[in-house]
Design a protein around this motif. Structure first.
Motif, short mmCIF file in Angstrom:
data_model
loop_
_atom_site.label_atom_id
_atom_site.label_comp_id
_atom_site.label_asym_id
_atom_site.label_seq_id
_atom_site.Cartn_x
_atom_site.Cartn_y
_atom_site.Cartn_z
N ILE A 195 34.09 -24.58 -5.71
CA ILE A 195 33.56 -25.40 -4.63
C ILE A 195 33.86 -24.69 -3.31
CG2 ILE A 195 33.69 -27.63 -3.44
CD1 ILE A 195 32.46 -27.77 -6.27
N VAL A 196 32.80 -24.32 -2.57
CA VAL A 196 32.97 -23.58 -1.32
C VAL A 196 32.68 -24.43 -0.09
CG1 VAL A 196 32.60 -21.32 -2.36
CG2 VAL A 196 30.64 -22.58 -1.45
N ASP A 197 32.10 -25.62 -0.26
CA ASP A 197 31.83 -26.49 0.88
C ASP A 197 31.69 -27.92 0.40
OD1 ASP A 197 31.33 -27.29 3.49
OD2 ASP A 197 29.30 -26.44 3.57
N LEU A 235 28.50 -25.31 -4.61
CA LEU A 235 29.19 -24.64 -5.70
C LEU A 235 28.79 -23.17 -5.71
CD1 LEU A 235 30.77 -24.96 -8.54
CD2 LEU A 235 28.49 -25.07 -9.51
N GLU A 236 29.76 -22.29 -5.83
CA GLU A 236 29.45 -20.88 -5.98
C GLU A 236 29.69 -20.49 -7.44
OE1 GLU A 236 31.64 -17.06 -4.39
OE2 GLU A 236 30.31 -17.88 -2.83
N VAL A 261 37.23 -28.22 -1.16
CA VAL A 261 36.99 -26.79 -1.00
C VAL A 261 38.10 -26.01 -1.70
CG1 VAL A 261 36.84 -24.91 0.67
CG2 VAL A 261 35.72 -27.08 1.15
N GLY A 262 37.70 -24.99 -2.48
CA GLY A 262 38.64 -24.14 -3.20
C GLY A 262 38.92 -24.57 -4.63
N LEU A 263 38.40 -25.72 -5.04
CA LEU A 263 38.63 -26.23 -6.40
C LEU A 263 37.71 -25.52 -7.39
CD1 LEU A 263 40.13 -28.42 -8.10
CD2 LEU A 263 38.09 -29.82 -7.78
N GLN A 264 38.27 -25.06 -8.50
CA GLN A 264 37.48 -24.51 -9.62
C GLN A 264 37.02 -25.68 -10.47
OE1 GLN A 264 37.01 -20.57 -9.14
NE2 GLN A 264 36.45 -21.48 -11.07
N VAL A 265 35.75 -25.72 -10.81
CA VAL A 265 35.22 -26.79 -11.66
C VAL A 265 34.63 -26.18 -12.93
CG1 VAL A 265 34.78 -28.36 -9.75
CG2 VAL A 265 32.98 -26.81 -10.48
#
Length: 142
Positions: free
Chosen positions: A82-84, A102-103, A126-130
């Motif tokens: 998650i980038v934004d 999501l990136e 922001v910064g969370l891996q999903v």
């Protein structure tokens, strides 16, 4: 050919676009020009990221499954970062408003509100891996 896109039925004409593989992406060429797309198939459902929009495409038979954009659930179609995050719980949104970005696979994929409503819950920052299928947000209709 009829398909359900984000819970709404649409009729598709054939021969209006040419699709070519570009490594792990697709190039879609129409009379308006060319753009790249990312496409992931999960069973009878196809998740498509095209021109900054996310689409969940289902055949008529698959539409009866629970969840998805028609329910207001915004889920990750693949693992990513998650980038934004552009909304907060309780915020009123209009159909098409960007909720989170999501990136994945070197591509940023914005996820938009499927209809006018209110952000009922938000499970990311922001910064969370999903992971694949993780719930990102829930929008309730007005």
């Amino acid at each position: 050919m009829k398909r359900f896109i984000n819970g709404e039925e649409h009729e598709f004409a054939t021969g209006i676009a040419k699709v070519d593989r570009l490594g792990d992406k697709l190039r879609v060429s129409t009379k308006e020009g060319s753009a790249t797309a990312v496409c992931i198939k999960q069973g009878d459902v196809v998740h498509l990221s095209y021109r900054g929009r996310q689409y969940k495409i289902e055949s008529k038979q698959a539409r009866g499954k629970t969840g998805g954009a028609a329910s207001g659930e915004i889920r990750a179609p693949m693992p990513g970062l998650i980038v934004d995050v552009r909304v907060e719980v309780g915020q009123v949104v209009k159909k098409g408003d960007t909720l989170v970005v999501l990136e994945a696979m070197k591509t940023q994929q914005p996820f938009t509100a499927p209809f006018d409503g209110t952000v009922d819950d938000l499970w990311v920052s922001v910064g969370l891996q999903v992971g694949d299928g993780d719930l990102l947000a829930l929008v309730k209709s007005k």
